[in-house]
Write an enzyme that holds these catalytic residues in place. Sequence first.
Site, PDB file in Angstrom:
ATOM      1  N   THR A  37      -9.657   3.703   6.475  1.00 15.42           N
ATOM      2  CA  THR A  37      -9.563   4.389   5.182  1.00 15.42           C
ATOM      3  C   THR A  37     -10.851   4.073   4.417  1.00 15.42           C
ATOM      4  O   THR A  37     -11.752   3.420   4.953  1.00 15.42           O
ATOM      5  CB  THR A  37      -8.377   3.846   4.361  1.00 15.42           C
ATOM      6  OG1 THR A  37      -8.654   2.478   4.004  1.00 15.42           O
ATOM      7  CG2 THR A  37      -7.062   3.927   5.122  1.00 15.42           C
ATOM      8  N   ASP A  60      -3.338   4.976  12.931  1.00 13.41           N
ATOM      9  CA  ASP A  60      -2.601   4.904  11.665  1.00 13.41           C
ATOM     10  C   ASP A  60      -1.240   4.250  11.909  1.00 13.41           C
ATOM     11  O   ASP A  60      -0.451   4.744  12.737  1.00 13.41           O
ATOM     12  CB  ASP A  60      -2.432   6.348  11.168  1.00 13.41           C
ATOM     13  CG  ASP A  60      -1.833   6.423   9.782  1.00 13.41           C
ATOM     14  OD1 ASP A  60      -1.288   5.406   9.296  1.00 13.41           O
ATOM     15  OD2 ASP A  60      -1.899   7.519   9.184  1.00 13.41           O
ATOM     16  N   THR A 101       2.031   3.549   3.767  1.00 11.92           N
ATOM     17  CA  THR A 101       1.333   2.541   4.583  1.00 11.92           C
ATOM     18  C   THR A 101       2.038   1.188   4.535  1.00 11.92           C
ATOM     19  O   THR A 101       2.301   0.570   5.569  1.00 11.92           O
ATOM     20  CB  THR A 101      -0.129   2.412   4.109  1.00 11.92           C
ATOM     21  OG1 THR A 101      -0.817   3.609   4.437  1.00 11.92           O
ATOM     22  CG2 THR A 101      -0.829   1.234   4.777  1.00 11.92           C
ATOM     23  N   THR A 131       1.294 -11.023  -0.421  1.00  7.76           N
ATOM     24  CA  THR A 131       0.576 -11.378  -1.636  1.00  7.76           C
ATOM     25  C   THR A 131       1.463 -12.137  -2.622  1.00  7.76           C
ATOM     26  O   THR A 131       2.686 -11.985  -2.607  1.00  7.76           O
ATOM     27  CB  THR A 131       0.063 -10.090  -2.317  1.00  7.76           C
ATOM     28  OG1 THR A 131      -0.443 -10.409  -3.602  1.00  7.76           O
ATOM     29  CG2 THR A 131       1.165  -9.050  -2.482  1.00  7.76           C
ATOM     30  N   ASP A 132       0.826 -12.881  -3.522  1.00  9.98           N
ATOM     31  CA  ASP A 132       1.584 -13.560  -4.586  1.00  9.98           C
ATOM     32  C   ASP A 132       2.141 -12.564  -5.612  1.00  9.98           C
ATOM     33  O   ASP A 132       3.026 -12.911  -6.395  1.00  9.98           O
ATOM     34  CB  ASP A 132       0.714 -14.622  -5.285  1.00  9.98           C
ATOM     35  CG  ASP A 132      -0.545 -14.068  -5.940  1.00  9.98           C
ATOM     36  OD1 ASP A 132      -0.817 -12.851  -5.810  1.00  9.98           O
ATOM     37  OD2 ASP A 132      -1.259 -14.863  -6.600  1.00  9.98           O
ATOM     38  N   GLU A 133       1.620 -11.326  -5.612  1.00  8.74           N
ATOM     39  CA  GLU A 133       2.040 -10.368  -6.644  1.00  8.74           C
ATOM     40  C   GLU A 133       3.517  -9.989  -6.527  1.00  8.74           C
ATOM     41  O   GLU A 133       4.100  -9.470  -7.480  1.00  8.74           O
ATOM     42  CB  GLU A 133       1.164  -9.112  -6.600  1.00  8.74           C
ATOM     43  CG  GLU A 133      -0.302  -9.454  -6.771  1.00  8.74           C
ATOM     44  CD  GLU A 133      -1.175  -8.311  -7.277  1.00  8.74           C
ATOM     45  OE1 GLU A 133      -0.629  -7.286  -7.708  1.00  8.74           O
ATOM     46  OE2 GLU A 133      -2.395  -8.465  -7.243  1.00  8.74           O
ATOM     47  N   TYR A 156       2.035  -1.194  -6.104  1.00 13.20           N
ATOM     48  CA  TYR A 156       1.471  -1.999  -4.994  1.00 13.20           C
ATOM     49  C   TYR A 156       2.378  -3.178  -4.686  1.00 13.20           C
ATOM     50  O   TYR A 156       2.798  -3.377  -3.533  1.00 13.20           O
ATOM     51  CB  TYR A 156       0.055  -2.499  -5.354  1.00 13.20           C
ATOM     52  CG  TYR A 156      -0.415  -3.619  -4.446  1.00 13.20           C
ATOM     53  CD1 TYR A 156      -0.686  -3.392  -3.101  1.00 13.20           C
ATOM     54  CD2 TYR A 156      -0.575  -4.927  -4.943  1.00 13.20           C
ATOM     55  CE1 TYR A 156      -1.104  -4.430  -2.261  1.00 13.20           C
ATOM     56  CE2 TYR A 156      -0.987  -5.966  -4.107  1.00 13.20           C
ATOM     57  CZ  TYR A 156      -1.248  -5.705  -2.766  1.00 13.20           C
ATOM     58  OH  TYR A 156      -1.653  -6.742  -1.940  1.00 13.20           O
ATOM     59  N   LYS A 160       4.660  -4.110  -1.349  1.00 12.48           N
ATOM     60  CA  LYS A 160       4.493  -5.341  -0.561  1.00 12.48           C
ATOM     61  C   LYS A 160       5.821  -6.119  -0.529  1.00 12.48           C
ATOM     62  O   LYS A 160       6.205  -6.664   0.506  1.00 12.48           O
ATOM     63  CB  LYS A 160       3.379  -6.223  -1.129  1.00 12.48           C
ATOM     64  CG  LYS A 160       1.968  -5.667  -0.964  1.00 12.48           C
ATOM     65  CD  LYS A 160       1.505  -5.491   0.477  1.00 12.48           C
ATOM     66  CE  LYS A 160       1.261  -6.787   1.210  1.00 12.48           C
ATOM     67  NZ  LYS A 160       0.634  -6.553   2.542  1.00 12.48           N
ATOM     68  N   ASN A 186      -8.118 -13.251  -3.321  1.00 11.08           N
ATOM     69  CA  ASN A 186      -9.235 -13.712  -2.489  1.00 11.08           C
ATOM     70  C   ASN A 186     -10.560 -13.229  -3.064  1.00 11.08           C
ATOM     71  O   ASN A 186     -10.620 -12.202  -3.743  1.00 11.08           O
ATOM     72  CB  ASN A 186      -9.116 -13.108  -1.088  1.00 11.08           C
ATOM     73  CG  ASN A 186      -8.035 -13.734  -0.242  1.00 11.08           C
ATOM     74  OD1 ASN A 186      -8.192 -13.869   0.952  1.00 11.08           O
ATOM     75  ND2 ASN A 186      -6.919 -14.131  -0.835  1.00 11.08           N
ATOM     76  N   ILE A 212     -13.624  -4.815 -18.647  1.00 10.50           N
ATOM     77  CA  ILE A 212     -12.576  -5.850 -18.677  1.00 10.50           C
ATOM     78  C   ILE A 212     -11.322  -5.221 -19.282  1.00 10.50           C
ATOM     79  O   ILE A 212     -11.353  -4.721 -20.417  1.00 10.50           O
ATOM     80  CB  ILE A 212     -13.004  -7.051 -19.559  1.00 10.50           C
ATOM     81  CG1 ILE A 212     -14.350  -7.613 -19.089  1.00 10.50           C
ATOM     82  CG2 ILE A 212     -11.919  -8.121 -19.591  1.00 10.50           C
ATOM     83  CD1 ILE A 212     -14.276  -8.398 -17.823  1.00 10.50           C
ATOM     84  N   GLY A 289       1.321  -2.124 -16.952  1.00  8.38           N
ATOM     85  CA  GLY A 289       2.158  -3.142 -16.282  1.00  8.38           C
ATOM     86  C   GLY A 289       1.367  -4.358 -15.821  1.00  8.38           C
ATOM     87  O   GLY A 289       1.754  -5.027 -14.859  1.00  8.38           O
TER      88      GLY A 289
END
Length: 350
Positions: A37, A60, A101, A131-133, A156, A160, A186, A212, A289
């Site tokens: 991608t 894919d 995906t 991920t920590d998210e 996202y 996950k 990371n 920012i 969010g």
Amino acid sequence: MKKILITGGAGFIGSHVMRLFVNKYPDYMVVNLDKLTYAGNLANLSDIEDKPNYEFIKGDIVDAPFIDQLFAEHKFDGVIHLAAESHVDRSISNPLEFVMTNVIGTVNLLNAARNEWKDNFSGHRFYHVSTDEVYGSLGETGMFTETTAYDPHSPYSASKASSDHFVRAYHDTYGLNTVISNCSNNYGSFHFPEKLIPLSINNIKNNKPIPIYGKGENIRDWLWVEDHARAIDLIYHKAKPGSTYNIGGHNEWKNIDLIQLLCKIMDKKLNRAEGESARLITFVKDRAGHDLRYAIDSSKLQRELGWLPSLQFEEGLEKTVDWYLANEEWLKNVTSGDYMNYYEEQYVKR
Ligand code: NAD
Ligand code: TDX
């Protein structure tokens, strides 16, 4: 010879994991499956592409018949799954791509692994990189542990979280030998310049505003990407089936403080007067969010597998800046074409 499938090996973290495995394990055949991608770039792997234990396959993970056939043909011993749509802002404008995906793609891999490995689950490992998210947002205190309840806020992180649940369900329901790690932000070489650090380096270099979000008060816990790759190697080889590990740098930075530090480093590297780069800091509309704070408790990984981060952040950030300044061609190539259209939509038109 063991055969390992790494998905998303042409991306940021995947390319570091690929490099580590190909160089460290000459007796493994390491197969890189990547759709290429906008975020996938074979130039990230130019130093290992000719190694005899490396193979690239373009494909894919959303294409179930293709994935089934791939597993049937290659008889993989294990999978390390990193392929994903990874950018929160893109998930806000196009959530369905993240469902396809990150959720469907992961379930396709789980189905193929389950089918192919059903006679010997314990001898085959399915490692899902997360991920920590998924844990949501912290207030001023506390840290995410492996037992923190999931509370995702962005499309996202919701995708996950969903994929993590499927991986656990395939362990609990079918006995698949799974392991999951949840890592913090990371940074390092080959990081696509849509993410905060490489985007800011690129903009500072080109004297463009550094955007920012909000007041820059949000906090992230930054980890050197090569330390993440080392953790993945350890966990892949040593973790118990069904286990989960958090990976983090014990390195929390407010976005605005991080960018101030980056500006200082860039002033020095570009022979600018002190404070010149910081003049580019521009506060823009906040991310919808936007999670306030992430902080990872990685003591389980330290205690059980002996992992610790290797680099101080100041040193790692300086190394990262040096890499981007020395790799202009790479940066030029990835910031052309589609990326510029995205940049226009995200930062210029709104
Ligand atoms: P990235 O966006 O740089 O790379 C993703 C890779 O996956 C690309 O090479 C892309 O081409 C490939 N890919 C995307 N869709 C695909 C598909 N349908 N089929 C096959 N390949 C596909 O991502 P990254 O930052 O390297 O993240 C890798 C993994 O680590 C992701 O699962 C992400 O959720 C997780 N993670 C990232 C971070 C971070 O700070 N970047 C932190 C924790 C966890
Ligand atoms: O232009 C920007 N301005 C800004 O203030 C961008 C791109 C980001 N930010 C802020 C948002 C976040 O608070 O900086 C922080 C870091 O943003 P990103 O680099 O987009 O990372 P984040 O949203 O924290 O997610 C990253 O870490 C966890 C990765 O992209 C994910 O894939 C990973 O799971």
